[in-house]
Scaffold this motif. Structure first.
Motif, short mmCIF file in Angstrom:
data_model
loop_
_atom_site.label_atom_id
_atom_site.label_comp_id
_atom_site.label_asym_id
_atom_site.label_seq_id
_atom_site.Cartn_x
_atom_site.Cartn_y
_atom_site.Cartn_z
N UNK A 13 -33.81 -13.15 16.67
CA UNK A 13 -35.18 -12.72 16.94
C UNK A 13 -36.15 -13.32 15.91
N UNK A 14 -35.64 -13.65 14.74
CA UNK A 14 -36.45 -14.33 13.72
C UNK A 14 -36.35 -15.83 13.95
N UNK A 15 -37.41 -16.51 14.39
CA UNK A 15 -37.32 -17.94 14.71
C UNK A 15 -36.99 -18.82 13.52
N UNK A 16 -37.13 -18.29 12.30
CA UNK A 16 -36.83 -19.07 11.11
C UNK A 16 -35.34 -19.05 10.75
N UNK A 17 -34.57 -18.26 11.48
CA UNK A 17 -33.15 -18.09 11.18
C UNK A 17 -32.32 -18.79 12.25
N UNK A 18 -31.48 -19.72 11.82
CA UNK A 18 -30.59 -20.42 12.75
C UNK A 18 -29.26 -19.69 12.81
N UNK A 19 -28.82 -19.42 14.03
CA UNK A 19 -27.62 -18.62 14.25
C UNK A 19 -26.66 -19.39 15.14
N UNK A 20 -25.39 -19.44 14.72
CA UNK A 20 -24.33 -20.00 15.55
C UNK A 20 -23.43 -18.85 15.99
N UNK A 21 -23.19 -18.74 17.28
CA UNK A 21 -22.28 -17.75 17.84
C UNK A 21 -21.09 -18.48 18.44
N UNK A 22 -19.90 -18.22 17.90
CA UNK A 22 -18.68 -18.86 18.38
C UNK A 22 -17.94 -17.92 19.31
N UNK A 23 -17.57 -18.41 20.49
CA UNK A 23 -16.81 -17.62 21.46
C UNK A 23 -15.63 -18.44 21.96
N UNK A 24 -14.42 -17.88 21.80
CA UNK A 24 -13.22 -18.59 22.21
C UNK A 24 -13.10 -18.70 23.72
N UNK A 25 -13.69 -17.78 24.45
CA UNK A 25 -13.65 -17.83 25.90
C UNK A 25 -14.80 -18.64 26.47
N UNK A 26 -14.92 -18.59 27.78
CA UNK A 26 -15.97 -19.33 28.46
C UNK A 26 -17.12 -18.44 28.88
N UNK A 27 -17.87 -18.92 29.87
CA UNK A 27 -19.00 -18.15 30.38
C UNK A 27 -18.49 -16.92 31.15
N UNK A 28 -19.33 -15.94 31.26
CA UNK A 28 -18.97 -14.70 31.97
C UNK A 28 -19.40 -14.81 33.43
N UNK A 29 -18.78 -15.74 34.14
CA UNK A 29 -19.19 -16.01 35.52
C UNK A 29 -18.10 -15.71 36.55
N UNK A 30 -17.06 -15.02 36.14
CA UNK A 30 -16.02 -14.68 37.12
C UNK A 30 -16.65 -13.85 38.23
N UNK A 31 -16.32 -14.15 39.50
CA UNK A 31 -16.99 -13.45 40.61
C UNK A 31 -16.78 -11.94 40.63
N UNK A 32 -15.74 -11.45 39.96
CA UNK A 32 -15.50 -10.00 39.95
C UNK A 32 -16.23 -9.29 38.81
#
Length: 566
Positions: A39-58
């Protein structure tokens, strides 16, 4: 520029990126932390996720929860070590592997536990984590269907939905409970003990995961980078200061640097695993794995707690409404209507009601949970003469809220891609075994009461012949599982087994925190998704407040331990 959803072909091996914060794990806590920090535009954030997108149809459909849970493409696929008190069975461990983590595959039951659970945390040394301390963060995250109040938030990211209870089975169950002297409640966050229905984290008929409700609104921020299919393998240090993370993404080894802090939010299995892979944990175990010891923290991976549960089933008098509703032609129409409107059966879960209750009247708070379902756990769509259904069954679950048994998480090897070893130690104490027997007998007595007994008849499992302690124990060993609420493997506190301090900072190192369900000193007597989101909100607030150089006195003890490491 849109937030990068980095795939391996968009990143080069050996490339080092610079951020203020790195968050490892985009689950119930990590997604919250990354969204709030960015939310602070001056702060760079990296979020690492071992899985993929949350697009499974169920994923979006609440009713599809049971089918989604076992899908290998969105699950880590862990199993336990042989459970000694469960006939040495290796039990499946369901943990979400996608943006949103387990909030993208869970049952969406949104309860906090008893307020005294959090007061107990504070009494155990987790200063600043009493119920009054954490309530503002529960309110901040919630958009309650009730509107804002002293106990509920009205404009937070996570929408809650009221569970429909206007059916004859629920009416009969609640009346039976009332006649037996149990309280009825419309709000478990106001009146924790009694019978009622939980809120569900559902937004307009669709799953309200932390990915959907926290991350998606943040994707337009240039300062937030989300790397998917990126499995963290090691925290990097300069001296005792955490400075970066090494991760594997589609075969490429990558590094990222953090100028401020690194936050591990991998949950009760993956956070201790990454700490141990990075040399932080029980020294003897790390040496056995061939890992150089950086900090001897004996509590890493210990104190694992889970909610053990045992199912019972009963034969109803006549067909159940739910079984009729999942006939192929009917459920097909319902799904179409749900896709168009977000309404109907697919927007709900097959739950009649639930209860938190005491095994003894002198207890301070409930120690058991009961769930009542108008279907079998393995129910399936059917059609006359073509697809055979499961048939009408009424199911219940008996769940121990605060078990005395403790398990552990250990490394299988020094290879970060090897799955961790998990031992729940279910029913490892006689007190837990006795409590589960009590719960099964309590369930029988309840369902035999009027007017529910006019709708529910013969007990199918464990069956009316299972009366003695030995008979019930045998059934429990054969069938026990868990609610998949693992906690406490990176315990917060000040004792020898503590891993993080009340600011969530890992003892013995700098600029490294853990923020997820693993930090709970004692498992909460409820479902763990809402508390995990709360932990994310509180952690983000701590980080935004800036670094603190103050450490509790326990740090001096850990400094001595660190100096002793060879």
């Amino acid at each position: 520029m849109q937030t990068d959803l980095i795939n391996a072909d968009e990143n080069e091996s050996g490339m080092t990126q610079e951020f203020e914060y790195i968050v490892v794990g985009a689950g119930s806590s990590g997604a919250v932390i990354a969204a709030r920090l960015s939310e602070d535009p001056a702060v760079r954030v990296l979020l690492l996720e071992a899985g993929g997108r949350d697009r499974h149809p169920l994923m979006a459909m609440p009713l599809a929860f049971f089918q989604l849970l076992r899908r290998p493409e969105v699950n880590w696929g862990y199993t336990t070590e042989p459970e000694v008190h469960a006939d040495n069975r290796r039990l499946p461990v369901f943990r979400g592997k996608a943006l949103g983590g387990s909030s993208s595959i869970n049952g969406m039951m949104f309860t906090r536990g008893d307020p005294r659970d959090y007061d107990q945390w504070a009494q155990l040394g987790a200063t600043g984590w009493s119920f009054e301390d954490v309530l503002p963060y529960f309110r901040k995250m919630e958009k309650s269907w009730r509107g804002a109040s002293a106990r509920h938030g009205g404009d937070g990211p996570i929408s809650t939905q009221r569970h429909p209870m206007d059916n004859r089975l629920c009416t009969a169950l609640l009346e039976t409970a009332r006649q037996k002297g149990h309280a009825l409640t419309d709000d478990f966050e106001q009146d924790y003990e009694g019978f009622g229905a939980p809120d569900f984290s559902i937004h307009r008929g669709r799953r309200a995961s932390t990915s959907k409700r926290y991350l998606e609104p943040a994707t337009s921020r240039e300062n937030l980078t989300i790397a998917i299919k990126a499995q963290a393998t090691q925290v990097l240090f300069e001296g005792n200061r955490a400075v970066g993370v090494k991760y594997l993404q589609n075969g490429a080894i990558c590094e990222a640097r953090a100028g401020c802090e690194i936050i591990l939010s991998g949950g009760a299995y993956n956070s201790p695993q990454l700490l141990m892979l990075s040399g932080i944990g029980p020294a003897e175990h790390l040496r056995e794995m061939g890992i150089e010891v950086k900090v001897d923290l004996p509590g890493v991976g210990q104190n694992l707690q889970e909610h053990p549960g045992v199912q019972s089933s009963f034969q109803p008098h006549g067909a159940m409404d739910f079984e009729n509703a999942i006939r192929f032609d009917r459920i097909a129409r319902s799904v179409l209507w749900w896709r168009l409107t977000g309404k109907g059966l697919p927007a709900t879960l097959p739950l009649t009601a639930m209860a938190f209750y005491k095994s003894r009247p002198d207890l301070e708070r409930p120690d058991l949970e009961a769930m009542f379902l108008p279907t079998a756990m393995d129910a399936k769509v059917w059609f006359p003469g073509i697809i055979k259904g499961r048939g009408s069954v009424f199911s219940t679950s008996t769940i121990i809220l605060r078990p005395d048994s403790r398990g552990w998480v250990k490394l299988r090897s020094a290879n970060p891609l090897d799955k961790p070893r998990i031992f729940w130690n279910l029913l490892g104490t006689e007190s837990d075994r006795a409590l589960m027997r009590h719960g099964l007998r309590w369930m029988r007595e309840l369902l035999a009461g009027d007017p529910l007994n006019q709708m529910i008849g013969e007990e199918l499992r464990p069956g009316p012949a299972a009366r003695s302690d030995a008979d019930l124990d045998a059934y429990i060993r054969q069938t026990i599982a868990t609610a998949h609420h693992p906690t406490s493997t990176c315990t917060m506190g000040v004792g020898r087994e503590a891993v993080v301090d009340p600011q969530l900072r890992v003892y013995g190192v700098e600029r490294l925190r853990v923020a997820d369900a693993s930090i709970m000193p004692i498992i909460v007597g409820g479902h763990t998704n809402a508390p995990s989101i709360m932990i994310g909100e509180k952690a983000a607030a701590m980080l935004k407040a800036g670094p603190s150089d103050e450490r509790p006195e326990e740090e001096s003890r850990l400094s001595r331990l660190r100096d002793e490491v060879v």
